[in-house]
Scaffold this motif. Structure first.
Motif, PDB file in Angstrom:
ATOM      1  N   UNK A   1       8.620   9.560  -2.606  1.00 33.92           N
ATOM      2  CA  UNK A   1       9.265   8.696  -1.604  1.00 33.92           C
ATOM      3  C   UNK A   1       8.332   7.552  -1.205  1.00 33.92           C
ATOM      4  N   UNK A   2       7.040   7.845  -1.097  1.00 35.51           N
ATOM      5  CA  UNK A   2       6.070   6.794  -0.748  1.00 35.51           C
ATOM      6  C   UNK A   2       6.002   5.744  -1.850  1.00 35.51           C
ATOM      7  N   UNK A   3       5.956   6.210  -3.096  1.00 34.58           N
ATOM      8  CA  UNK A   3       5.875   5.272  -4.224  1.00 34.58           C
ATOM      9  C   UNK A   3       7.142   4.421  -4.309  1.00 34.58           C
ATOM     10  N   UNK A   4       8.294   5.045  -4.066  1.00 29.79           N
ATOM     11  CA  UNK A   4       9.551   4.295  -4.084  1.00 29.79           C
ATOM     12  C   UNK A   4       9.550   3.222  -2.994  1.00 29.79           C
ATOM     13  N   UNK A   5       9.166   3.625  -1.790  1.00 29.03           N
ATOM     14  CA  UNK A   5       9.148   2.678  -0.681  1.00 29.03           C
ATOM     15  C   UNK A   5       8.176   1.534  -0.951  1.00 29.03           C
ATOM     16  N   UNK A   6       6.996   1.855  -1.482  1.00 25.98           N
ATOM     17  CA  UNK A   6       6.005   0.805  -1.767  1.00 25.98           C
ATOM     18  C   UNK A   6       6.514  -0.136  -2.857  1.00 25.98           C
TER      19      UNK A   6
ATOM     20  N   UNK B   1       0.822  -1.204   0.000  1.00 23.70           N
ATOM     21  CA  UNK B   1       0.000   0.000   0.000  1.00 23.70           C
ATOM     22  C   UNK B   1       0.859   1.258   0.000  1.00 23.70           C
ATOM     23  N   UNK B   2       0.524   2.180  -0.874  1.00 21.57           N
ATOM     24  CA  UNK B   2       1.250   3.458  -0.936  1.00 21.57           C
ATOM     25  C   UNK B   2       0.556   4.404   0.044  1.00 21.57           C
ATOM     26  N   UNK B   3       0.683   4.099   1.306  1.00 24.13           N
ATOM     27  CA  UNK B   3      -0.037   4.849   2.336  1.00 24.13           C
ATOM     28  C   UNK B   3       0.493   4.447   3.700  1.00 24.13           C
ATOM     29  N   UNK B   4       0.214   5.296   4.679  1.00 24.00           N
ATOM     30  CA  UNK B   4       0.474   4.858   6.054  1.00 24.00           C
ATOM     31  C   UNK B   4      -0.825   4.280   6.631  1.00 24.00           C
ATOM     32  N   UNK B   5      -1.936   4.845   6.245  1.00 28.24           N
ATOM     33  CA  UNK B   5      -3.216   4.332   6.723  1.00 28.24           C
ATOM     34  C   UNK B   5      -3.545   3.010   6.033  1.00 28.24           C
ATOM     35  N   UNK B   6      -4.071   2.068   6.793  1.00 30.89           N
ATOM     36  CA  UNK B   6      -4.388   0.748   6.222  1.00 30.89           C
ATOM     37  C   UNK B   6      -5.866   0.408   6.451  1.00 30.89           C
ATOM     38  N   UNK B   7      -6.691   1.438   6.609  1.00 32.83           N
ATOM     39  CA  UNK B   7      -8.103   1.206   6.869  1.00 32.83           C
ATOM     40  C   UNK B   7      -8.863   0.754   5.624  1.00 32.83           C
TER      41      UNK B   7
ATOM     42  N   UNK C   1       7.587   7.503   6.048  1.00 33.96           N
ATOM     43  CA  UNK C   1       8.012   8.242   4.859  1.00 33.96           C
ATOM     44  C   UNK C   1       7.293   9.584   4.746  1.00 33.96           C
ATOM     45  N   UNK C   2       6.074   9.629   5.225  1.00 31.81           N
ATOM     46  CA  UNK C   2       5.246  10.833   5.050  1.00 31.81           C
ATOM     47  C   UNK C   2       5.019  11.595   6.355  1.00 31.81           C
ATOM     48  N   UNK C   3       5.726  11.204   7.401  1.00 31.32           N
ATOM     49  CA  UNK C   3       5.473  11.797   8.727  1.00 31.32           C
ATOM     50  C   UNK C   3       5.603  13.308   8.735  1.00 31.32           C
ATOM     51  N   UNK C   4       6.750  13.798   8.292  1.00 31.12           N
ATOM     52  CA  UNK C   4       7.013  15.238   8.421  1.00 31.12           C
ATOM     53  C   UNK C   4       6.083  16.059   7.529  1.00 31.12           C
ATOM     54  N   UNK C   5       5.849  15.574   6.325  1.00 29.82           N
ATOM     55  CA  UNK C   5       4.962  16.321   5.411  1.00 29.82           C
ATOM     56  C   UNK C   5       3.549  16.401   5.972  1.00 29.82           C
ATOM     57  N   UNK C   6       3.077  15.283   6.510  1.00 31.05           N
ATOM     58  CA  UNK C   6       1.720  15.271   7.060  1.00 31.05           C
ATOM     59  C   UNK C   6       1.626  16.155   8.300  1.00 31.05           C
TER      60      UNK C   6
ATOM     61  N   UNK D   1     -11.899  23.519   4.419  1.00 30.90           N
ATOM     62  CA  UNK D   1     -11.767  22.164   3.872  1.00 30.90           C
ATOM     63  C   UNK D   1     -10.583  22.057   2.925  1.00 30.90           C
ATOM     64  N   UNK D   2      -9.834  20.973   3.015  1.00 30.91           N
ATOM     65  CA  UNK D   2      -8.758  20.679   2.068  1.00 30.91           C
ATOM     66  C   UNK D   2      -9.013  19.288   1.486  1.00 30.91           C
ATOM     67  N   UNK D   3      -8.525  19.037   0.259  1.00 30.53           N
ATOM     68  CA  UNK D   3      -8.862  17.776  -0.433  1.00 30.53           C
ATOM     69  C   UNK D   3      -7.900  16.624  -0.166  1.00 30.53           C
ATOM     70  N   UNK D   4      -7.727  16.259   1.107  1.00 28.49           N
ATOM     71  CA  UNK D   4      -6.892  15.121   1.501  1.00 28.49           C
ATOM     72  C   UNK D   4      -5.506  15.245   0.870  1.00 28.49           C
ATOM     73  N   UNK D   5      -4.817  16.313   1.259  1.00 35.97           N
ATOM     74  CA  UNK D   5      -3.488  16.580   0.681  1.00 35.97           C
ATOM     75  C   UNK D   5      -2.385  16.426   1.737  1.00 35.97           C
ATOM     76  N   UNK D   6      -2.720  15.699   2.823  1.00 40.21           N
ATOM     77  CA  UNK D   6      -1.770  15.582   3.939  1.00 40.21           C
ATOM     78  C   UNK D   6      -0.354  15.234   3.515  1.00 40.21           C
ATOM     79  N   UNK D   7      -0.231  14.245   2.625  1.00 42.81           N
ATOM     80  CA  UNK D   7       1.124  13.822   2.211  1.00 42.81           C
ATOM     81  C   UNK D   7       1.422  14.275   0.786  1.00 42.81           C
TER      82      UNK D   7
END
Ligand code: 8YV
Length: 323
Positions: free
Chosen positions: A297-302, A73-79, A99-104, A283-289
């Motif tokens: 970096x997320x895509x590379x790690x995945x 999964x290219x995500x930290x959330x696994x819901x 991978x996305x901690x600081x950006x989020x 409202x923001x459109x889910x742009x956390x990372x």
């Protein structure tokens, strides 16, 4: 190592697709796009590896994937995944924590500033040509520095947010988490409290916890009712943590001064949602990372996780669950 069948269900940079295709047979099909869903369903029965995100891989779909060995999964959330069902099926799951901690965390602090200082509202006023005189008291925001920040969920992202707030804005931190967390850089600056106490003491409340069946709907009328009159609420985790009717009521009853939300129960946010246009909601459109650097970096790690898992090796991000 034998070439396996990989189904890519979210767009990857071309060089990463090539890296996978050098070792495996690749099909690219994003099931969220109506025109690509047939190709996704056609490839699923052959798929031994899946890589992507933001799409619920339900039990019904997994029934159609008998050869599946791993989901990367290219995500930290696994819901979007039923981890226990994956365990039962012997399907490994990797994700991209860290991978996305600081950006989020940056995004979360931006949410705090937007809500507290009314940045988007006032920028819109300028853009729409309504800045015709000095800004009056009715448009003033509220200070952020020195205010008490309450953080629900004190994992990597919650801790990164606390660093920004405590070290950068002199904000006392109260947090709730099932575990006592020691952060040397924050020694003496953070206090772990029961959730109700966090809600009672915080001037600003931020959600940074994962969505699970335990946390779903966590913030309801009772919880918003515990918050200080005039508190600020931000959510950068998952929309389903919040009972949105209760949030709207808290805003309309004045319990909450303002809210800034990067995530919603339904995404994209439906046009008819009151949260889209509420005057005290940013409202923001889910742009956390969603920065170029972090999504790369997320895509590379995945990709690394997927290739390692299919080769029977330990992936760089430890399996959430291995077959
Ligand atoms: C993205 C996220 O929405 O990592 C998560 O859990 O919510 C965000 O990073 C998405 O998952 C990126 O693929």
């Amino acid at each position: 190592m034998s070439r396996k069948n990989v189904l890519v269900f979210r767009a990857l940079p071309p060089d990463l697709l090539e890296r996978i295709a050098a070792r495996h047979e690749v099909t690219v099909a994003d099931p969220r796009r109506e025109e690509e869903l047939p190709r996704f369903l056609e490839a699923l029965p052959r798929a031994q590896g899946l890589i992507g995100s933001s799409f619920p891989l339900t039990a019904e779909l997994l029934e159609r994937a008998p050869a599946l060995e791993v989901i990367s999964s290219i995500s930290v959330g696994v819901d979007n995944y039923d981890v226990e069902d994956l365990r039962r099926r012997g399907i490994g799951l990797c994700h991209t924590p860290g991978v996305l901690t600081e950006t989020t965390a940056d995004t979360l602090f931006a949410l705090i500033l937007c809500a507290s200082r009314r940045l988007v509202e006032l920028s819109t006023l300028v853009r729409e040509g309504r800045w015709t005189r000095n800004i009056g008291e009715e448009l003033f925001g509220w200070d952020v520095h020195g205010k008490t920040l309450g953080i629900l969920g004190f994992g990597r992202i919650g801790q990164a947010l606390a660093r920004r707030a405590a070290l950068g804005f002199e904000m006392p931190i109260v947090y709730h988490d099932p575990f006592e967390v020691q952060v040397p850089a924050l020694a003496g600056l953070v206090t772990r409290l029961p959730m109700d106490e966090v809600l009672r003491q915080a001037d600003i409340v931020a959600l940074t916890l994962p969505l699970t069946e335990t946390t779903r709907g966590l913030m309801g009328a009772r919880e918003f009712g515990l918050m200080k009159p005039g508190a600020i609420f931000v959510n950068g985790a998952r929309g389903a943590l919040v009972q949105e009717d209760a949030l709207l009521a808290a805003l309309d009853q004045g319990t909450l001064r303002a809210a800034a939300l990067d995530v919603f129960g339904k995404e994209p946010l439906p046009l008819e949602s009151p949260l889209r246009t509420h005057p005290r909601v940013t409202p923001l459109p889910h742009i956390g990372s969603a920065t170029h650097e972090t999504r790369r970096a997320m895509a590379e790690r995945a990709t690394e996780n997927l290739l390692a898992a299919l080769a029977g090796e330990d992936p760089p991000s430890a399996y959430l669950w291995r077959r």
